[in-house]
Write a protein that holds these residues in place. Structure first.
Motif, PDB file in Angstrom:
ATOM      1  N   LYS A   1     106.344  68.704  58.681  1.00 51.53           N
ATOM      2  CA  LYS A   1     107.643  69.237  58.259  1.00 51.53           C
ATOM      3  C   LYS A   1     107.473  70.202  57.091  1.00 51.53           C
ATOM      4  O   LYS A   1     108.098  71.261  57.044  1.00 51.53           O
ATOM      5  CB  LYS A   1     108.580  68.095  57.882  1.00 51.53           C
ATOM      6  N   ALA A   2     106.594  69.849  56.147  1.00 51.64           N
ATOM      7  CA  ALA A   2     106.350  70.710  54.979  1.00 51.64           C
ATOM      8  C   ALA A   2     105.678  72.018  55.380  1.00 51.64           C
ATOM      9  O   ALA A   2     105.877  73.041  54.712  1.00 51.64           O
ATOM     10  CB  ALA A   2     105.489  69.968  53.955  1.00 51.64           C
ATOM     11  N   SER A   3     104.907  72.016  56.457  1.00 49.91           N
ATOM     12  CA  SER A   3     104.199  73.237  56.859  1.00 49.91           C
ATOM     13  C   SER A   3     104.933  74.039  57.934  1.00 49.91           C
ATOM     14  O   SER A   3     104.431  75.065  58.387  1.00 49.91           O
ATOM     15  CB  SER A   3     102.786  72.889  57.325  1.00 49.91           C
ATOM     16  N   GLN A   4     106.116  73.590  58.351  1.00 51.50           N
ATOM     17  CA  GLN A   4     106.883  74.295  59.388  1.00 51.50           C
ATOM     18  C   GLN A   4     107.109  75.759  59.055  1.00 51.50           C
ATOM     19  O   GLN A   4     106.973  76.620  59.924  1.00 51.50           O
ATOM     20  CB  GLN A   4     108.254  73.636  59.587  1.00 51.50           C
ATOM     21  N   ASP A   5     107.464  76.056  57.800  1.00 52.90           N
ATOM     22  CA  ASP A   5     107.727  77.449  57.423  1.00 52.90           C
ATOM     23  C   ASP A   5     106.484  78.316  57.577  1.00 52.90           C
ATOM     24  O   ASP A   5     106.580  79.476  57.977  1.00 52.90           O
ATOM     25  CB  ASP A   5     108.253  77.530  55.992  1.00 52.90           C
ATOM     26  N   ASN A   6     105.313  77.770  57.239  1.00 52.18           N
ATOM     27  CA  ASN A   6     104.076  78.532  57.376  1.00 52.18           C
ATOM     28  C   ASN A   6     103.802  78.855  58.837  1.00 52.18           C
ATOM     29  O   ASN A   6     103.438  79.979  59.181  1.00 52.18           O
ATOM     30  CB  ASN A   6     102.897  77.748  56.780  1.00 52.18           C
ATOM     31  N   VAL A   7     103.985  77.878  59.694  1.00 52.73           N
ATOM     32  CA  VAL A   7     103.772  78.083  61.126  1.00 52.73           C
ATOM     33  C   VAL A   7     104.833  79.043  61.667  1.00 52.73           C
ATOM     34  O   VAL A   7     104.545  79.903  62.493  1.00 52.73           O
ATOM     35  CB  VAL A   7     103.784  76.731  61.880  1.00 52.73           C
ATOM     36  N   GLN A   8     106.051  78.914  61.171  1.00 54.51           N
ATOM     37  CA  GLN A   8     107.144  79.790  61.596  1.00 54.51           C
ATOM     38  C   GLN A   8     106.822  81.258  61.289  1.00 54.51           C
ATOM     39  O   GLN A   8     107.056  82.134  62.110  1.00 54.51           O
ATOM     40  CB  GLN A   8     108.441  79.369  60.897  1.00 54.51           C
ATOM     41  N   ARG A   9     106.269  81.511  60.094  1.00 50.74           N
ATOM     42  CA  ARG A   9     105.898  82.885  59.727  1.00 50.74           C
ATOM     43  C   ARG A   9     104.804  83.410  60.658  1.00 50.74           C
ATOM     44  O   ARG A   9     104.790  84.574  61.013  1.00 50.74           O
ATOM     45  CB  ARG A   9     105.437  82.933  58.279  1.00 50.74           C
ATOM     46  N   LEU A  10     103.895  82.559  61.031  1.00 53.88           N
ATOM     47  CA  LEU A  10     102.803  82.931  61.923  1.00 53.88           C
ATOM     48  C   LEU A  10     103.324  83.220  63.326  1.00 53.88           C
ATOM     49  O   LEU A  10     102.855  84.137  63.995  1.00 53.88           O
ATOM     50  CB  LEU A  10     101.796  81.780  61.972  1.00 53.88           C
ATOM     51  N   HIS A  11     104.310  82.458  63.758  1.00 55.44           N
ATOM     52  CA  HIS A  11     104.851  82.538  65.118  1.00 55.44           C
ATOM     53  C   HIS A  11     105.269  83.947  65.491  1.00 55.44           C
ATOM     54  O   HIS A  11     105.039  84.391  66.611  1.00 55.44           O
ATOM     55  CB  HIS A  11     106.031  81.575  65.254  1.00 55.44           C
ATOM     56  N   GLY A  12     105.871  84.676  64.589  1.00 50.53           N
ATOM     57  CA  GLY A  12     106.348  86.014  64.915  1.00 50.53           C
ATOM     58  C   GLY A  12     105.256  87.066  64.994  1.00 50.53           C
ATOM     59  O   GLY A  12     105.466  88.143  65.533  1.00 50.53           O
ATOM     60  N   SER A  13     104.067  86.769  64.456  1.00 50.35           N
ATOM     61  CA  SER A  13     103.010  87.766  64.362  1.00 50.35           C
ATOM     62  C   SER A  13     101.845  87.565  65.320  1.00 50.35           C
ATOM     63  O   SER A  13     101.096  88.505  65.576  1.00 50.35           O
ATOM     64  CB  SER A  13     102.433  87.769  62.941  1.00 50.35           C
ATOM     65  N   TRP A  14     101.642  86.350  65.776  1.00 49.03           N
ATOM     66  CA  TRP A  14     100.474  86.025  66.589  1.00 49.03           C
ATOM     67  C   TRP A  14     100.893  85.188  67.802  1.00 49.03           C
ATOM     68  O   TRP A  14     101.837  84.421  67.709  1.00 49.03           O
ATOM     69  CB  TRP A  14      99.490  85.170  65.777  1.00 49.03           C
ATOM     70  N   PRO A  15     100.135  85.289  68.890  1.00 47.12           N
ATOM     71  CA  PRO A  15     100.391  84.381  70.005  1.00 47.12           C
ATOM     72  C   PRO A  15     100.112  82.942  69.547  1.00 47.12           C
ATOM     73  O   PRO A  15      99.032  82.657  69.026  1.00 47.12           O
ATOM     74  CB  PRO A  15      99.389  84.822  71.073  1.00 47.12           C
ATOM     75  N   MET A  16     101.080  82.083  69.705  1.00 49.04           N
ATOM     76  CA  MET A  16     100.939  80.704  69.245  1.00 49.04           C
ATOM     77  C   MET A  16     101.695  79.775  70.185  1.00 49.04           C
ATOM     78  O   MET A  16     102.796  80.075  70.624  1.00 49.04           O
ATOM     79  CB  MET A  16     101.513  80.554  67.835  1.00 49.04           C
TER      80      MET A  16
END
Length: 184
Positions: A89-104
């Motif tokens: 839950k604490a790292s959701q924002d980090n993954v969210q930022r990555l989601h828009g830039s890289w295939p994930m």
């Protein structure tokens, strides 16, 4: 501020070599811990175990293997998480930022049925595709024993690097760029 405080601050700032050494030691320790935590992650080609994909809107006409095949030739991230995991839950924002830039693609590990994962994604406004891993079979096949975990696959679909636990956006991007430019 008094001259004594300013002189002390100046001395502290001028001792940059000592601070650089401390930072280097911390980085080495962090890398060693991550290497130990990810020691069980599979090497070589990504495991071929399959699972259905869902998002906040519901089931998708795709599967994890279909998504991986569709993105062959690209550096991609596979992020393992769980609805019950506070660090996830604490790292959701980090993954969210990555989601828009890289295939994930993500893997919802032992988070309940599709409706529970879908509800979690919708409630937290997460547009991720999530493979359902209700029994932890995918996690075991990939060698993931704890969440969150992010595995980076190279252009050939081989495991290039893995990180376990909380990872910053910068850390995730650095790993992806490293694999993209070095191919390893």
């Amino acid at each position: 501020m008094s001259n004594t405080v300013l002189r002390g601050l100046w001395r502290w700032l001028c001792d940059w070599r000592s601070h650089l050494k401390t930072l280097a030691i911390l980085v080495v320790i962090a890398l060693a811990i991550n290497a130990w935590q990810s020691r069980n992650v599979s090497k070589g080609p990504a495991p071929s175990l399959d699972a259905p994909l869902i998002n906040a809107l519901g089931p998708q006409d795709a599967s994890l293997q279909g998504w991986l095949t569709q993105h062959r030739g690209q550096v991609v991230a596979v992020h393992f998480w769980a609805t019950w995991c506070p660090i996830c839950k604490a790292s959701q924002d980090n993954v969210q930022r990555l989601h828009g830039s890289w295939p994930m693609v993500t893997v919802a590990m032992q988070s309940g049925p599709a409706t529970a994962v879908q509800k979690h994604l919708a409630h937290n406004e997460l547009p991720w595709l999530a493979a359902l891993d209700t029994e932890g079979e995918l996690a075991r096949a990939w060698g993931v024993r704890a969440v969150p975990a992010t595995i980076i696959l190279d252009r050939d679909g081989r495991v290039a690097t893995a990180s376990m636990g909380y990872t910053t956006t910068l850390g995730l991007w650095a790993r992806l760029w490293w694999v993209r430019f070095t191919g390893a």
